[in-house]
Design a protein around this motif. Sequence first.
Motif, short mmCIF file in Angstrom:
data_model
loop_
_atom_site.label_atom_id
_atom_site.label_comp_id
_atom_site.label_asym_id
_atom_site.label_seq_id
_atom_site.Cartn_x
_atom_site.Cartn_y
_atom_site.Cartn_z
N PRO A 1 39.48 -110.89 -25.10
CA PRO A 1 40.97 -111.40 -24.97
C PRO A 1 41.23 -112.01 -23.47
O PRO A 1 40.49 -112.68 -22.79
CB PRO A 1 41.47 -110.01 -24.80
CG PRO A 1 40.33 -109.51 -24.68
CD PRO A 1 38.96 -110.58 -24.99
N LEU A 2 42.51 -112.86 -23.06
CA LEU A 2 42.46 -112.64 -21.62
C LEU A 2 43.34 -111.96 -20.62
O LEU A 2 42.81 -111.09 -19.35
CB LEU A 2 43.94 -114.06 -21.49
CG LEU A 2 43.73 -114.98 -21.47
CD1 LEU A 2 44.12 -116.16 -22.02
CD2 LEU A 2 42.86 -115.48 -21.30
N THR A 3 43.34 -110.52 -21.22
CA THR A 3 44.43 -109.24 -20.33
C THR A 3 43.05 -108.07 -21.26
O THR A 3 42.24 -107.79 -22.19
CB THR A 3 45.23 -109.18 -21.11
OG1 THR A 3 45.57 -108.12 -21.93
CG2 THR A 3 45.77 -109.72 -20.36
N ARG A 4 42.72 -107.32 -19.58
CA ARG A 4 41.68 -106.31 -20.30
C ARG A 4 42.94 -104.72 -20.14
O ARG A 4 43.42 -105.16 -19.02
CB ARG A 4 40.83 -105.76 -19.86
CG ARG A 4 39.90 -104.74 -19.73
CD ARG A 4 38.45 -104.40 -19.63
NE ARG A 4 38.08 -105.95 -20.29
CZ ARG A 4 36.26 -106.62 -19.34
NH1 ARG A 4 36.27 -105.90 -18.18
NH2 ARG A 4 35.47 -106.76 -20.53
N ARG A 5 42.77 -103.67 -21.19
CA ARG A 5 43.97 -102.19 -21.05
C ARG A 5 43.83 -101.47 -19.68
O ARG A 5 45.08 -101.73 -19.51
CB ARG A 5 44.40 -101.22 -22.24
CG ARG A 5 44.93 -100.82 -22.06
CD ARG A 5 44.48 -100.98 -24.15
NE ARG A 5 46.21 -99.00 -23.38
CZ ARG A 5 45.66 -98.86 -23.91
NH1 ARG A 5 44.37 -98.01 -24.36
NH2 ARG A 5 46.96 -97.88 -24.34
N LEU A 6 43.06 -101.81 -18.89
CA LEU A 6 42.38 -100.95 -17.54
C LEU A 6 42.52 -101.98 -16.73
O LEU A 6 42.29 -101.19 -15.65
CB LEU A 6 41.78 -99.73 -17.99
CG LEU A 6 41.60 -98.85 -18.82
CD1 LEU A 6 40.67 -97.90 -19.29
CD2 LEU A 6 43.10 -98.20 -19.17
N ARG B 1 44.68 -106.74 -16.33
CA ARG B 1 46.44 -106.32 -16.69
C ARG B 1 46.63 -107.55 -15.84
O ARG B 1 48.27 -107.76 -16.62
CB ARG B 1 46.72 -105.16 -16.43
CG ARG B 1 46.54 -103.77 -16.89
CD ARG B 1 47.49 -103.02 -16.84
NE ARG B 1 47.08 -102.55 -15.37
CZ ARG B 1 46.49 -101.14 -14.61
NH1 ARG B 1 46.26 -100.62 -15.93
NH2 ARG B 1 46.96 -101.65 -13.95
N LEU C 1 35.98 -111.04 -17.55
CA LEU C 1 36.68 -111.59 -19.21
C LEU C 1 35.61 -112.45 -19.50
O LEU C 1 35.43 -112.64 -20.69
CB LEU C 1 38.11 -111.10 -20.42
CG LEU C 1 39.06 -110.08 -19.93
CD1 LEU C 1 39.68 -110.13 -19.77
CD2 LEU C 1 37.79 -109.59 -21.00
#
Lengths: 240, 240
Positions: free
Chosen positions: B130-135, B138, B236
């Motif tokens: 993914p391009l973003t990670r939850r923690l 962002r 990422l």
Amino acid sequence: MTGFVSFVSSGPGDPELLTLKAVDRLSTADAVLFDDLSSGPILAKAREGADMVGVGKRAGRASPKQDHVSRLLVDYAKSGAKVVRLKSGDSGLFGRLEEEIIACREAGIEYEIIPGVTSAMAAAAAAGIPLTRRLTARRVQFVTGHDVTGALPEDLNLAALADPTATTVIFMGKRTFAELARRLQGAGMSADTPALLAESVSTPEEKLVRGTLGAMEQLIAEEAADGPALILLGPLAEGR
Amino acid sequence: MTGFVSFVSSGPGDPELLTLKAVDRLSTADAVLFDDLSSGPILAKAREGADMVGVGKRAGRASPKQDHVSRLLVDYAKSGAKVVRLKSGDSGLFGRLEEEIIACREAGIEYEIIPGVTSAMAAAAAAGIPLTRRLTARRVQFVTGHDVTGALPEDLNLAALADPTATTVIFMGKRTFAELARRLQGAGMSADTPALLAESVSTPEEKLVRGTLGAMEQLIAEEAADGPALILLGPLAEGR
């Protein structure tokens, strides 16, 4: 026989913004696990007879826990099914793709990721503007308006976000916008910075509201409905 | 009778990553003005008999001047044609969409913008990330590696770009990467920051090369071909 998982990006809502590859995977799926935002007419592209499972999360409503979604995904694939995990916008942006990928890897299930049209691009297109400008808006950034608790993230990079020459797109930021606007202005961003609220982009409920950083809090209170929304900030948001 | 211009995003290269709407516009166009990067199998979706006009720009090669492209667009539309202006990736990112929109407005020609899959999303999807990670990731930002002169832009926001928690995607940045890497490290970004070179994404020539910020200059020299490329930096990019 083990199945296969296709993480399919559904785009912003208009089924005509699905990619050919997304339609192909939907039309051959044995099971489709979908979010609320990728439901509606998009689901009509799925194979008749496929299991259709809603696993959506929406702000403020009870929804399946993430590990439950991952388990469902793995269980379907282990049963031999061709599974489509349909995610709104582009699946790699502000979704929970990583957790679900890890669940697949740990279970030894093959998968693919099919990219899609993010709502940020669709919002700009609907507003008739590009997201970058050759000389004066060469950086575009996407951020989320809330962290896992639902509050504005604490660790904002204000030097990045308050840059008046960038285009900034805030995802899921309606509820926390007042606080963000205060912090951006505290970091030196002008209250006159052009701003655009884009709600339910590419659907019949689409709504575009133009304003400024300083006026947007009130515009959200007066004009926003309860659809998914983006807020664009920066020189290009002023539009036509 | 005046025609109409559809600015159509062609996606990263794989014709299966066209949207249904893009295919519809191609299949009914009277004229298609296309960039080099949106050529090849994508053009096979155009209506047989449509005028096909290559107006591509590629780094280091002579190409039509922008005002010539805008004039062509306007002339075709004024003759009553349904014109598709096909732009690679998403048309609103690092293209010359704004100049062409302004030309249409000034000539009183109606237009629409059809968003598409940007190569940044397709690169991440191809790399399985993914391009973003939850923690911890962002914020995602897209920048161009060169300004109008072909050099690295002078006015880089290093506080934004050197942020180790963001995902940064550099478009058209192979030739200027060495200088950018030096400036990012000068601003405190670790040489160990994961990096990914993604070339000719979604085409048969696709190439993904993983490394680090510090090693990427050499990897580009050794491994890059001459296709269009993105460089991803951030947590990422390390991937699987």
